[in-house]
Design a protein around this motif. Structure first.
Motif, short mmCIF file in Angstrom:
data_model
loop_
_atom_site.label_atom_id
_atom_site.label_comp_id
_atom_site.label_asym_id
_atom_site.label_seq_id
_atom_site.Cartn_x
_atom_site.Cartn_y
_atom_site.Cartn_z
N SER A 94 0.80 -1.32 0.02
CA SER A 94 0.02 0.10 0.02
C SER A 94 0.93 1.13 0.07
CB SER A 94 -0.84 -0.05 1.25
OG SER A 94 -1.74 1.21 1.24
N ARG A 95 0.27 2.30 -0.73
CA ARG A 95 1.08 3.61 -0.35
C ARG A 95 0.44 4.37 0.65
NH1 ARG A 95 4.48 5.61 -3.87
NH2 ARG A 95 3.44 7.71 -3.77
N PRO A 96 1.12 5.34 1.00
CA PRO A 96 0.54 6.29 2.05
C PRO A 96 -0.58 7.13 1.38
CG PRO A 96 2.94 6.16 2.28
CD PRO A 96 2.63 5.62 1.06
N ARG A 97 -1.53 7.32 2.21
CA ARG A 97 -2.77 7.99 1.44
C ARG A 97 -3.58 8.78 2.68
NH1 ARG A 97 -3.95 3.03 -0.47
NH2 ARG A 97 -3.44 3.84 -2.58
N GLY A 98 -4.43 9.56 2.42
CA GLY A 98 -5.43 10.15 3.27
C GLY A 98 -4.73 11.38 3.96
N GLU A 99 -5.66 11.92 5.06
CA GLU A 99 -5.28 13.35 5.58
C GLU A 99 -4.48 13.00 6.65
OE1 GLU A 99 -8.10 16.67 5.64
OE2 GLU A 99 -8.08 16.15 7.83
N LEU A 100 -3.39 14.02 6.96
CA LEU A 100 -2.27 13.81 7.89
C LEU A 100 -2.58 15.03 8.70
CD1 LEU A 100 -0.24 12.03 9.14
CD2 LEU A 100 1.79 13.39 7.90
N LYS A 101 -3.07 14.82 10.03
CA LYS A 101 -3.22 16.19 10.76
C LYS A 101 -1.85 16.36 11.75
CE LYS A 101 -6.59 18.31 14.00
NZ LYS A 101 -7.94 18.06 14.55
N ILE A 102 -1.27 17.34 11.62
CA ILE A 102 -0.03 17.68 12.18
C ILE A 102 -0.13 19.20 12.97
CG2 ILE A 102 2.35 18.24 11.63
CD1 ILE A 102 1.82 17.38 8.83
N SER A 103 0.47 19.08 14.25
CA SER A 103 0.68 20.12 14.88
C SER A 103 2.17 20.51 15.06
CB SER A 103 0.17 20.00 16.52
OG SER A 103 0.52 20.94 17.18
N ALA A 104 2.62 21.79 14.94
CA ALA A 104 3.89 22.39 14.82
C ALA A 104 4.05 23.74 15.53
CB ALA A 104 4.27 22.34 13.36
N PRO A 105 5.25 24.29 15.72
CA PRO A 105 5.28 25.37 16.41
C PRO A 105 5.17 26.54 15.29
CG PRO A 105 7.05 24.05 17.07
CD PRO A 105 6.20 23.23 15.99
N VAL A 106 4.90 27.60 15.67
CA VAL A 106 4.56 28.64 14.80
C VAL A 106 5.85 28.88 13.84
CG1 VAL A 106 3.93 31.39 14.51
CG2 VAL A 106 2.84 29.95 16.28
N TRP A 107 7.08 28.92 14.59
CA TRP A 107 8.37 29.34 13.83
C TRP A 107 8.61 28.28 12.78
CZ3 TRP A 107 11.41 25.05 14.58
CH2 TRP A 107 11.52 24.33 15.93
N CYS A 108 7.85 27.07 12.50
CA CYS A 108 7.86 26.15 11.34
C CYS A 108 7.52 26.94 10.10
CB CYS A 108 7.31 24.77 11.47
SG CYS A 108 8.05 23.75 12.81
N ALA A 109 6.82 27.93 10.27
CA ALA A 109 6.15 28.77 8.89
C ALA A 109 7.26 29.61 8.34
CB ALA A 109 5.15 29.70 9.36
N THR A 110 8.24 28.57 7.54
CA THR A 110 9.56 29.07 7.01
C THR A 110 9.66 28.60 5.66
OG1 THR A 110 11.23 27.65 7.86
CG2 THR A 110 10.67 29.49 9.17
N ALA A 111 10.24 29.16 4.81
CA ALA A 111 10.50 28.68 3.48
C ALA A 111 11.26 27.33 3.28
CB ALA A 111 11.10 29.78 2.55
N ARG A 112 12.01 27.09 4.25
CA ARG A 112 12.73 25.80 4.55
C ARG A 112 11.94 24.81 4.83
NH1 ARG A 112 18.48 24.94 7.08
NH2 ARG A 112 19.17 26.12 5.25
N PHE A 113 10.92 24.86 5.75
CA PHE A 113 10.06 24.01 6.10
C PHE A 113 9.03 23.63 5.03
CE2 PHE A 113 6.45 22.09 8.70
CZ PHE A 113 7.28 20.93 9.02
N ALA A 114 8.68 24.87 4.22
CA ALA A 114 7.50 24.59 3.25
C ALA A 114 8.01 23.64 2.31
CB ALA A 114 7.34 25.99 2.81
#
Length: 308
Positions: free
Chosen positions: A92-112
């Protein structure tokens, strides 16, 4: 009521309604007439003995029971889909919705960029990111995984170390505080000394108040928390605007340090912490979750300790 009383088709229709946002949109995606969509939901609500949706001619919203059933039903359907695919195709291949919690400072170009790379490798996984500095309850809030900076993960959860991340005490060059006279002894918390304005992040997931209190020893400045915010990004912009100095993650300030827009405060050591992927259990671990954690561990684990 038992699980055998539930109509699997009705559960799928309900999940699609929530995802699509309306009965008509769900019907379009499923190739089903709106009256049939309504019929499935009515049957499911009768079997559960609870109303799942508040609906009028103009709006629709989840009830409290509907919110709980949506989260748990989504996970159950994904497990069933993974099991069916594994039996039918041998893998099987991974599929579906993945709900993730992360710190606000992950909102960077590198993480994107990491997220985009993951999606290219696993296009059937949809990412649902929630950026917040608070410590979410993974189980009760329906998260698959949380990215956390912590030295002591909760014992009831599984925590996989991903990488070390440095936090720097940074300031805009124009806001660099004047040092105390050379004859001035290092001040204590209440001593008469030049103050260093500090925009702070709260909740302090890195125990910043304790860290800053420790900085009183051996520093020519008295730390003054001039602003408290729950958003790391706002604290970052406050530092760039010249409000003061703050401990900020390298993921957020590395380009500013390279360009000279921000500088490290001299005489202060960096703080390093470990970023973990935290999840509820290894048992029946969905492929979407395993693939995401393995991906981050591979991409982040072979980088320098202070980078991503």
């Amino acid at each position: 009521m038992s699980a055998k009383d539930l109509d699997l088709a009705g559960i799928r229709v309900f999940q699609m309604i929530v995802e699509a946002g309306s009965f008509s949109a769900a019907g379009d995606r499923l190739g089903m007439a709106p009256p049939m969509v309504s019929k499935h939901i009515a049957r499911l609500e009768r079997a559960l003995g609870a109303r799942l949706l508040n609906r009028t001619s103009r709006s629709m919203s989840l009830t409290e029971a509907g919110t709980a059933f949506h989260e748990q039903g989504r996970q159950a359907l994904e497990l069933l889909d993974a099991a069916a695919a594994s039996v039918g195709q041998g893998q099987s291949r991974p599929r579906g919705e993945l709900k993730i919690s992360a710190p606000v400072w992950c909102a960077t170009a590198r993480f994107a960029g990491l997220l985009a790379e993951y999606r290219r490798a696993f296009p059937e996984v949809r990412l649902d990111l929630h950026l917040d500095n608070r410590m979410v309850d993974i189980v009760s809030e329906g998260f698959d995984v949380a990215l956390r900076m912590t030295a002591e993960p909760a014992p009831q959860l599984i925590a996989r170390p991903l990488c070390r991340i440095a936090f720097h005490l940074v300031v805009a060059p124009g806001a660099m505080p004047a040092p105390a006279p050379p004859t001035c002894a290092p001040p204590g918390p209440g001593a008469d000394a030049p103050s260093l304005p500090v925009p702070m992040v709260v909740p302090n997931y890195l125990q910043l108040e304790r860290v800053l209190h420790g900085l009183h020893e051996g520093t020519p400045w008295r730390m003054d928390a001039v602003m408290k915010s729950s958003d790391t990004t706002l604290s970052y912009h406050a530092v760039v605007a010249g409000m003061g100095a703050a401990f900020l993650p390298e993921w957020l300030v590395e380009q500013d340090l390279a360009s000279g827009r921000l500088v490290k405060l001299p005489g202060h050591a960096d703080f390093e912490g470990t970023l973990h992927a935290v999840y509820a259990s290894r048992r029946q671990m969905p492929l979407k979750l395993r693939s995401f954690i393995d991906f981050l561990a591979q991409r982040l684990g072979d980088r320098p300790a202070s980078g991503a």
